[in-house]
Design a protein around this motif. Sequence first.
Motif, PDB file in Angstrom:
ATOM      1  N   SER A  32       1.088  -0.646   0.100  1.00  0.00           N
ATOM      2  CA  SER A  32       0.099   0.291   0.717  1.00  0.00           C
ATOM      3  C   SER A  32       0.436   1.375   0.105  1.00  0.00           C
ATOM      4  O   SER A  32       0.394   2.337  -0.406  1.00  0.00           O
ATOM      5  N   GLY A  33       1.861   1.230   0.456  1.00  0.00           N
ATOM      6  CA  GLY A  33       2.780   2.295   0.816  1.00  0.00           C
ATOM      7  C   GLY A  33       2.600   3.215   1.611  1.00  0.00           C
ATOM      8  O   GLY A  33       2.963   4.326   1.641  1.00  0.00           O
ATOM      9  N   ARG A  34       1.879   2.708   2.804  1.00  0.00           N
ATOM     10  CA  ARG A  34       1.533   3.879   4.067  1.00  0.00           C
ATOM     11  C   ARG A  34       1.502   2.835   5.175  1.00  0.00           C
ATOM     12  O   ARG A  34       1.657   1.608   5.093  1.00  0.00           O
ATOM     13  N   PRO A  35       1.878   4.322   6.271  1.00  0.00           N
ATOM     14  CA  PRO A  35       1.703   3.897   6.986  1.00  0.00           C
ATOM     15  C   PRO A  35       0.523   2.475   7.928  1.00  0.00           C
ATOM     16  O   PRO A  35      -0.229   2.682   7.508  1.00  0.00           O
ATOM     17  N   ALA A  36       0.441   1.116   8.951  1.00  0.00           N
ATOM     18  CA  ALA A  36       0.016   0.267   9.186  1.00  0.00           C
ATOM     19  C   ALA A  36      -0.810   1.253  10.313  1.00  0.00           C
ATOM     20  O   ALA A  36      -2.579   0.756  10.101  1.00  0.00           O
TER      21      ALA A  36
END
Length: 352
Positions: free
Chosen positions: A48-52
């Motif tokens: 996703s390329g995003r923080p969890a």
Amino acid sequence: MPDFGETTTVQWDSALEAIERCYELGWTDGLPVVPPTEQRVNEFIEHSGRPAGQVVGEIPERRREITVAKVAANAVMAGCLPEYMPVVLTATEAMLDPVFNLVGPSSSMGGSAILSIVNGPICKELNINSRNNLFGPGNRANATIGRAVRLILMNACAAIPGVFDRSVIGHPGKYTYCIAEADQDTHWTPLHVERGFTADQSTVTVFAGESPRQVRAVGHPEPILHALSDAASSLGTNMSTSGSVGDTGIGIRQGQIVVTIAGNSQLWKDWTKAQVKNFLFDHCQRSVADLKAAMVLKGDPESSDHETMIKLIPEPDDILLIFAGGEESNMSSVIPSWGPKVGSTAVTKLVR
């Protein structure tokens, strides 16, 4: 290990035991799920390329925050590939937009489902089906992306049958409801371009809808549109209730509608999308006599009631028209909205 926020951690000795534990924990939609192992969930988060822990959206009424990690876990359970994460995240963001008002359609007795319509280059990249068997089985992307949305609704948004999901009848779209527009196979302007994006961008549009009503008609534009208008105008849908047209002075109380048209696009070479939508807008209507007979409108019958018509759609642009479905026959479908626009409005978001 990423910060998942509040999580439930379980251990198992075999895949079968893991599947059964997911049932026991209430994580399924009634069908078996892929066990969301830490390794697999991490893989989806990375893709996703995003923080969890990034919050995708929230439901204040239920004190719920939906994070990237929660979306990833449910996408894993749905059987998605990691590559599907951007689409699942976008659908989640769209349905959590305040304009969509998720609490309404997800808890109503009306039993709507969240239809995800995908547009743009990502449809080809992920092989999201826009043709034969449009709403049916057989395509992993459609089946699992739509299912992921449902599992997110249940596990992260608390739309659990018998709890916040009070649906009386429901419909099969509540298992999975995801399609793409065949925008490369028609001269019509794609849905996402109509809604303010460019053709080279990828988007997801979410719509709270009833089940599709398949429409068959003679293979010429006007008979097809007459049949579609008639199906869309039937009594008993959310387009023609006291909640949508009971107060004829408040147009916004009426709802939107999704229309899919399949077959050979050459049949429509002399018609623009705007012309089709204007035709449907003009013909999606019921007489005051019919609406009074169904007790949608109050009042005693009057001699002019049969000639006085009430439109069921606020504006032509409230018709979400897409070219999609098999090429072999000029089949179409109509999907009435869950309710009036004041209850829920379709939302389109950019896939990032």
